[in-house]
Design an enzyme around this catalytic site. Sequence first.
Site, mmCIF file in Angstrom:
data_model
loop_
_atom_site.group_PDB
_atom_site.id
_atom_site.type_symbol
_atom_site.label_atom_id
_atom_site.label_comp_id
_atom_site.label_asym_id
_atom_site.label_seq_id
_atom_site.Cartn_x
_atom_site.Cartn_y
_atom_site.Cartn_z
ATOM 1 N N GLU A 187 1.968 -7.689 7.407
ATOM 2 C CA GLU A 187 2.049 -7.192 8.793
ATOM 3 C C GLU A 187 1.981 -5.677 8.666
ATOM 4 O O GLU A 187 2.930 -5.041 8.224
ATOM 5 C CB GLU A 187 3.357 -7.674 9.435
ATOM 6 C CG GLU A 187 3.300 -7.676 10.932
ATOM 7 C CD GLU A 187 3.781 -6.374 11.521
ATOM 8 O OE1 GLU A 187 2.915 -5.469 11.725
ATOM 9 O OE2 GLU A 187 4.969 -6.234 11.780
ATOM 10 N N GLU A 231 -1.695 1.376 3.422
ATOM 11 C CA GLU A 231 -1.901 1.884 2.052
ATOM 12 C C GLU A 231 -1.077 1.064 1.069
ATOM 13 O O GLU A 231 -1.574 0.607 0.038
ATOM 14 C CB GLU A 231 -1.463 3.361 1.909
ATOM 15 C CG GLU A 231 -2.225 4.373 2.750
ATOM 16 C CD GLU A 231 -1.797 4.353 4.208
ATOM 17 O OE1 GLU A 231 -0.590 4.257 4.475
ATOM 18 O OE2 GLU A 231 -2.674 4.412 5.092
ATOM 19 N N LYS A 266 13.760 -6.644 -0.299
ATOM 20 C CA LYS A 266 13.906 -5.214 -0.578
ATOM 21 C C LYS A 266 13.787 -4.435 0.721
ATOM 22 O O LYS A 266 12.711 -4.290 1.283
ATOM 23 C CB LYS A 266 12.847 -4.706 -1.554
ATOM 24 C CG LYS A 266 13.261 -3.334 -2.096
ATOM 25 C CD LYS A 266 12.125 -2.447 -2.533
ATOM 26 C CE LYS A 266 11.433 -1.707 -1.446
ATOM 27 N NZ LYS A 266 12.238 -0.704 -0.740
ATOM 28 N N GLY A 317 0.258 -1.867 1.686
ATOM 29 C CA GLY A 317 -0.207 -3.253 1.782
ATOM 30 C C GLY A 317 -1.312 -3.530 0.774
ATOM 31 O O GLY A 317 -1.307 -4.556 0.084
ATOM 32 N N GLU A 372 -2.984 6.047 12.506
ATOM 33 C CA GLU A 372 -1.672 5.685 13.040
ATOM 34 C C GLU A 372 -0.724 6.876 12.840
ATOM 35 O O GLU A 372 -0.514 7.329 11.721
ATOM 36 C CB GLU A 372 -1.141 4.466 12.290
ATOM 37 C CG GLU A 372 0.188 3.977 12.828
ATOM 38 C CD GLU A 372 0.692 2.721 12.131
ATOM 39 O OE1 GLU A 372 0.582 2.627 10.900
ATOM 40 O OE2 GLU A 372 1.210 1.838 12.833
ATOM 41 N N GLY A 431 4.670 -3.009 6.642
ATOM 42 C CA GLY A 431 4.667 -1.567 6.363
ATOM 43 C C GLY A 431 3.283 -0.994 6.523
ATOM 44 O O GLY A 431 2.473 -1.508 7.305
ATOM 45 N N SER A 432 2.992 0.035 5.746
ATOM 46 C CA SER A 432 1.726 0.750 5.925
ATOM 47 C C SER A 432 0.570 0.014 5.247
ATOM 48 O O SER A 432 0.763 -0.729 4.274
ATOM 49 C CB SER A 432 1.845 2.149 5.311
ATOM 50 O OG SER A 432 2.081 2.047 3.923
ATOM 51 N N CYS A 490 5.019 -0.724 15.157
ATOM 52 C CA CYS A 490 3.670 -0.999 14.645
ATOM 53 C C CYS A 490 2.705 -1.335 15.774
ATOM 54 O O CYS A 490 1.514 -1.061 15.672
ATOM 55 C CB CYS A 490 3.717 -2.099 13.596
ATOM 56 S SG CYS A 490 4.722 -3.477 14.063
HETATM 57 P P1 NAP Z 1 5.623 2.064 3.464
HETATM 58 O O1 NAP Z 1 5.568 3.002 2.314
HETATM 59 O O2 NAP Z 1 4.509 1.123 3.659
HETATM 60 O O3 NAP Z 1 7.021 1.272 3.297
HETATM 61 C C1 NAP Z 1 7.247 -0.056 3.649
HETATM 62 C C2 NAP Z 1 8.005 -0.769 2.525
HETATM 63 O O4 NAP Z 1 7.171 -0.859 1.368
HETATM 64 C C3 NAP Z 1 9.265 -0.051 2.078
HETATM 65 O O5 NAP Z 1 10.255 -0.984 1.746
HETATM 66 C C4 NAP Z 1 8.765 0.687 0.856
HETATM 67 O O6 NAP Z 1 9.760 1.075 -0.034
HETATM 68 C C5 NAP Z 1 7.863 -0.339 0.239
HETATM 69 N N1 NAP Z 1 6.917 0.198 -0.733
HETATM 70 C C6 NAP Z 1 6.424 1.462 -0.832
HETATM 71 N N2 NAP Z 1 5.575 1.558 -1.880
HETATM 72 C C7 NAP Z 1 5.543 0.342 -2.469
HETATM 73 C C8 NAP Z 1 4.832 -0.194 -3.597
HETATM 74 N N3 NAP Z 1 4.020 0.543 -4.337
HETATM 75 N N4 NAP Z 1 5.021 -1.489 -3.910
HETATM 76 C C9 NAP Z 1 5.840 -2.268 -3.176
HETATM 77 N N5 NAP Z 1 6.532 -1.812 -2.093
HETATM 78 C C10 NAP Z 1 6.378 -0.533 -1.742
HETATM 79 O O7 NAP Z 1 5.843 2.836 4.775
HETATM 80 P P2 NAP Z 1 6.476 4.312 4.918
HETATM 81 O O8 NAP Z 1 6.013 5.206 3.821
HETATM 82 O O9 NAP Z 1 7.906 4.157 5.042
HETATM 83 O O10 NAP Z 1 5.777 4.794 6.239
HETATM 84 C C11 NAP Z 1 4.489 5.366 6.177
HETATM 85 C C12 NAP Z 1 3.642 4.899 7.312
HETATM 86 O O11 NAP Z 1 3.549 3.479 7.284
HETATM 87 C C13 NAP Z 1 4.199 5.180 8.696
HETATM 88 O O12 NAP Z 1 3.960 6.463 9.120
HETATM 89 C C14 NAP Z 1 3.482 4.150 9.501
HETATM 90 O O13 NAP Z 1 2.194 4.596 9.806
HETATM 91 C C15 NAP Z 1 3.406 2.980 8.589
HETATM 92 N N6 NAP Z 1 4.488 2.000 8.839
HETATM 93 C C16 NAP Z 1 4.168 0.865 9.489
HETATM 94 C C17 NAP Z 1 5.158 -0.059 9.758
HETATM 95 C C18 NAP Z 1 4.882 -1.335 10.476
HETATM 96 O O14 NAP Z 1 5.780 -1.940 11.027
HETATM 97 N N7 NAP Z 1 3.656 -1.829 10.464
HETATM 98 C C19 NAP Z 1 6.469 0.184 9.382
HETATM 99 C C20 NAP Z 1 6.779 1.366 8.685
HETATM 100 C C21 NAP Z 1 5.756 2.249 8.430
HETATM 101 P P3 NAP Z 1 10.545 2.465 0.146
HETATM 102 O O15 NAP Z 1 10.072 3.132 1.373
HETATM 103 O O16 NAP Z 1 11.927 1.954 0.222
HETATM 104 O O17 NAP Z 1 10.261 3.275 -1.046
#
Ligand code: NAP
Length: 501
Positions: free
Chosen positions: A274, A255, A199, A257, A405, A252-253, A308
Site C-alpha cells: 500500500e 521507493e 515493525k 516499496g 507526492e 509506506g513510500s 496516502c
Molecule cells: P518509508 O521510508 O517508506 O517508511 C515506511 C516504513 O518502511 C517504515 O517502517 C520504515 O522504517 C520502513 N523502511 C524504510 N526503509 C526500509 C527498507 N530498506 N526495508 C524495509 N523497510 C524499510 O516512508 P518515510 O521515509 O517515513 O516517508 C517518506 C515518504 O513516504 C513520505 O513523504 C510519503 O510520501 C511516503 N509515505 C507514504 C505513506 C503511505 O501511507 N502510503 C506513509 C508514510 C510515508 P523507518 O522509517 O522506521 O526507518
Amino acid sequence: MATTGYPGNLNAKTREFISSPRKILLNGHWVDAASGKTFDTLDPATGKVIISVAEGDREDIDRAVKAARAAFEDSPWSRMQPGQREKVMHRLADLMEENADVLAELESIDNGKNVAIARAVDIQLAIDTIRYMAGWPTKIMGSILPLSVPYAPDAKFFGYTLKEPVGVVGQIIPWNFPALMAAWKLGPALATGCTVILKPAEETPLSALYLGELICQAGIPDGVVNIVPGYGHTAGAALSAHPDVDKIAFTGSGEVGKIIVKAAADTMKKVSMELGGKSPAIILPDADLDIAIPGAASAIFFNQGQTCCAGSRLFVPDSLYDQVVDGLAAATATMKIGVGLNPENMINPLVSQIQFDRVMGYIDSGRREGAEVVAGGGRSGNEGYFVEPTLLCNTNREMKVVREEIFGPVLCVQRYSDVSDIASFANDTVYGLGASIWTRDVGNIINIIPKIKAGTVWVNCHNILDVVMPFGGYKQSGFGRELGKESLDLYLETKSVCIMA
Ligand code: NAP
Ligand code: MG
C-alpha cells in the site's frame, strides 16, 4: 523527565508508559535489543525526546522470526477453533476500547496529531478493524469442487478446497496512522491464523508497543505477535529478506516499496503493497460548493496532508475557479495551528524534521516553477515542525509539486475548461489510490467513475474509510486490498484436495 511539559490531565497510564524506556515484544516478553542499542522517539510539537526505545536489528528480527515460526507450527493459534480465535480477538478489541484514550494520547504525542481526532478516527477505526476481523475466523471456508476428470471417466472423485494461513508474516508500517496501520495489518493476519513480526515506523513506535501490551493481556499466545521497533534499512531490510518469512505486507513510500519487493523476490515471498498517492479531487461545474469547498479542504489538510489518499490535486472548472480559491483561502485562515494535545488545533506538526524540510522544499519548488501561493507557504512558530496550510494555485501538470507526492498540507489547484477532459487529467499521475468527484448529477457519477484509475472513488466526500470497504491502489499505489473480505486473501493459501472414492 520524559513527561515534563505535558498537561496535567494526561491519562495516568499514558504518563506511566512514557516514563521508562520501551522494549521489543519477543515471544510474549519485553526484551532489550540484542545489541543493547536504543533510539529516541521525539515529540514533533517540540522536537524533544519523549522516551528511548530498544533498537531492533537483524539479530532481533531473526529471534522474532524464530518465535513466530514456532508459534505458527506449535502454538494453538492457527489450529485453535475458529470460534475461540474470534473470542480472543474480541477481547483485544475490548481492551483497545478500554484504553482508547491512552492510545489516542500516545498517537498525539508521538505523531503530533490532534488527540480528539486520533480518538474518533484513528483509534476507533483500529478497534473497528479488530472487531470486524474477529468475525471472520468462523466464516473462512473453501468450496466443494464438482470434478469431472476427462481421462478417468469411470472413477469417482471428491474435490474441495481448504483455506489455510500463509504462515509467518512480516508487517512494516509507516508513521502517519501508526495504530490504525498496525490494526489493518494485524487484523486479517490474526483472523486467518498467521503469526506476525510487526515493525512500526522509527518515528512513531509508541502506540504499536502499547497495543503489544494489550495483545499480551488479551491472551493471544506468546510468539503469535512480535513487535520489533527499529530502523527500516536495518530491521525492516532484515525482515523483508528473511528466508523464513512467508509474506511481507508493507505500507509506506514507493521507493521503499520497490526495495522490499526486490528483497522479497529472492525467497519468493508473497507481498502486498500500500504505497503513496497523488489523488485528484474533482469539482464539477454543478457541484454544491457549500459541501465541495470544506470537503476539498479536509481532503488535503486532514492529518496535515500526511495521508496516502489525500486529495492533493484539486481540479476546478474555470467558471468556479475564483469562488473556490477564495473559499479555500478563507477556510485555511480559520484553521488553528498548534499542538495536537489541544483538540482545538486543527493543523498540527508534521511528524519529523525530515518531513518538515521535505515539505518546505516542495513549497519552494512550487514557487520557483510559477505556482501562486494564495495561502500559507511558511513555517508556523519557531519550535516543532509546523507548516501552514498552503494553497498553490494556477499549477499545471509539468510542475514537480503536481507530479510528486508531497505528504504535507499543500494543495495544488489546477483549472480546467472542458469536463470531457477531466478523467484524463485525473489519471495523469503514476499513482492510483483515491479520487473524489464533487457533483449533484448522477449522469456525471456514472460516466466518470469507470474512467478513473483509482482503488477508491468517493462522491461528495473524501478520505472516508470503513472496515468493510476494500482499500488499495491501482498503478504505482501498490497491489492487494486491505480491509473488507478481500484483505483475507492476502493472508490465505488455497489447498486443493482431490480424493478418489
Ligand atoms: P518509508 O521510508 O517508506 O517508511 C515506511 C516504513 O518502511 C517504515 O517502517 C520504515 O522504517 C520502513 N523502511 C524504510 N526503509 C526500509 C527498507 N530498506 N526495508 C524495509 N523497510 C524499510 O516512508 P518515510 O521515509 O517515513 O516517508 C517518506 C515518504 O513516504 C513520505 O513523504 C510519503 O510520501 C511516503 N509515505 C507514504 C505513506 C503511505 O501511507 N502510503 C506513509 C508514510 C510515508 P523507518 O522509517 O522506521 O526507518
Ligand atoms: Mg515520535
